[in-house]
Design an enzyme around this catalytic site. Structure first.
Site, PDB file in Angstrom:
ATOM      1  N   LEU A 131      19.486   2.539  54.121  1.00 41.82           N
ATOM      2  CA  LEU A 131      19.463   2.440  52.668  1.00 41.82           C
ATOM      3  C   LEU A 131      21.055   3.100  52.615  1.00 41.82           C
ATOM      4  CD1 LEU A 131      16.490   0.985  51.733  1.00 41.82           C
ATOM      5  CD2 LEU A 131      18.148   0.311  51.565  1.00 41.82           C
ATOM      6  N   ASP A 132      21.430   3.589  51.724  1.00 40.67           N
ATOM      7  CA  ASP A 132      22.110   4.858  50.683  1.00 40.67           C
ATOM      8  C   ASP A 132      21.336   5.846  50.173  1.00 40.67           C
ATOM      9  OD1 ASP A 132      24.570   3.422  51.610  1.00 40.67           O
ATOM     10  OD2 ASP A 132      25.048   2.825  49.193  1.00 40.67           O
ATOM     11  N   ARG A 133      22.149   6.819  50.401  1.00 37.50           N
ATOM     12  CA  ARG A 133      20.755   7.922  49.654  1.00 37.50           C
ATOM     13  C   ARG A 133      20.070   7.468  47.766  1.00 37.50           C
ATOM     14  NH1 ARG A 133      21.802  14.225  48.263  1.00 37.50           N
ATOM     15  NH2 ARG A 133      20.196  14.690  47.749  1.00 37.50           N
TER      16      ARG A 133
END
Length: 317
Positions: free
Chosen positions: A145-147
């Site tokens: 997942l993106d940060r």
């Protein structure tokens, strides 16, 4: 400046169990040699100092059950264990675990925490979990997942589970759904966005994705969940393909940027949402359905955080 005392490890002989067959030698060593810098692992591989069954191998060699891996003596700093993380962070992430069994952990990842350390970050979810579960030898991210995206993230505790879930992801056996707050009125008739995506790296080193005829096929299904007049819409997004930044770029391509998206967003829209207290990217992986190796399915839902909930309340008012 203080010198860190160092020590030299002896020769290690590591036998590969059937559970680890098929794993690349570099990934195997990174897991087995905890606390050894990656640069050192790749150096001894490049120089041919790691032997498998007494022969030289390449860094991409895939291990077979019963292989014996010889690791040369390594000169290390007197610090095999990673630096301890703050107790508050460990407790916060422990509280975010929504499911755990002998082979899998699923965590409701908070926005703003990366999935792993690197690029100037000393830690990520995976490093935290390794300190929370020191007895688990294999802890590997199943997906990313993106940060700045929150929500359900799977981490395998066994190699067999990692392989099973990777196969399920490739064969569309995993159902992942996200919530996104987007600008404007998303029409209910707009049920899917199909637009090829291509990755580009800017001169600054930042990775951006754009819609391009030369890109890879990408499809996202959308459903309207709630409207906030003509100003904003809460939508459910189901990525059919798994491209980098897919939902964020498809939403912008449809003319409805996601709130708080500093790469692909609309700054004026994001500013209004921030003024309502929404200081985050409004993209949350809220629902997950995965097949289990022994049969049956695991179905999970993760609640949004307080910032998200309060912001939507104010938006509704």
């Amino acid at each position: 400046m203080t010198n860190t005392p160092s020590q030299t490890s002896g020769v290690q002989l590591l036998e590969v169990s059937p559970e680890l067959a098929g794993q690349r030698i570099d990934n195997f060593l990174r897991t087995q040699l905890r606390g050894v810098p990656k640069t050192l692992i790749y150096r001894i591989l490049r120089k041919g100092e790691v032997r498998v069954n007494k022969g030289r191998i390449k860094p991409e060699y895939k291990l077979q059950a019963g292989d014996v891996v010889r690791v040369p003596p390594l000169r290390l700093a007197e610090r095999d264990e990673p630096e301890p993380l703050a107790q508050g962070l460990l407790e916060r992430l422990e509280a975010c675990i929504v499911y755990e069994d002998k082979a899998l952990i699923v965590i409701n990842k908070p926005a703003g925490i990366a999935v792993h350390g690197g690029s100037g970050l000393s830690y990520g979810v995976i490093e935290v979990l390794r300190q929370l579960r020191p007895d688990v030898r294999e802890l590997e991210l199943v997906h990313r997942l993106d940060r700045d995206t929150s929500g359900l993230l799977m981490v395998a505790k066994k190699r067999s589970m990692l392989r099973h879930l990777h196969q399920a992801l490739r064969s569309d056996g995993v159902d992942k759904r996200y919530l996104a707050l987007v600008r404007g009125r998303w029409e209910a008739s707009k049920k899917q966005i199909s637009a090829p995506l291509q990755k580009n790296t800017l001169r600054s080193g930042e990775r951006m994705v754009e819609v391009s005829g030369d890109g890879k096929e990408a499809l996202t299904l959308f459903r309207v969940v709630r409207r906030f007049g003509d100003f904003a819409t809460l939508v459910e997004a189901k990525p059919v393909t798994g491209r980098t930044h897919q939902i964020r770029v498809h939403a912008r391509h449809a003319g409805h940027a996601i709130a708080g998206d500093n790469k692909y967003g609309d700054e004026e829209f994001s500013r209004v949402i921030r003024e309502l207290g929404g200081k985050r990217l409004f993209l949350h992986a809220y629902s997950l359905r995965v097949p289990l190796p022994e049969g049956g399915e695991l179905t999970l839902e993760a609640p949004v955080d307080e910032v998200w909930g309060r912001t939507l309340e104010r938006l509704g008012d």
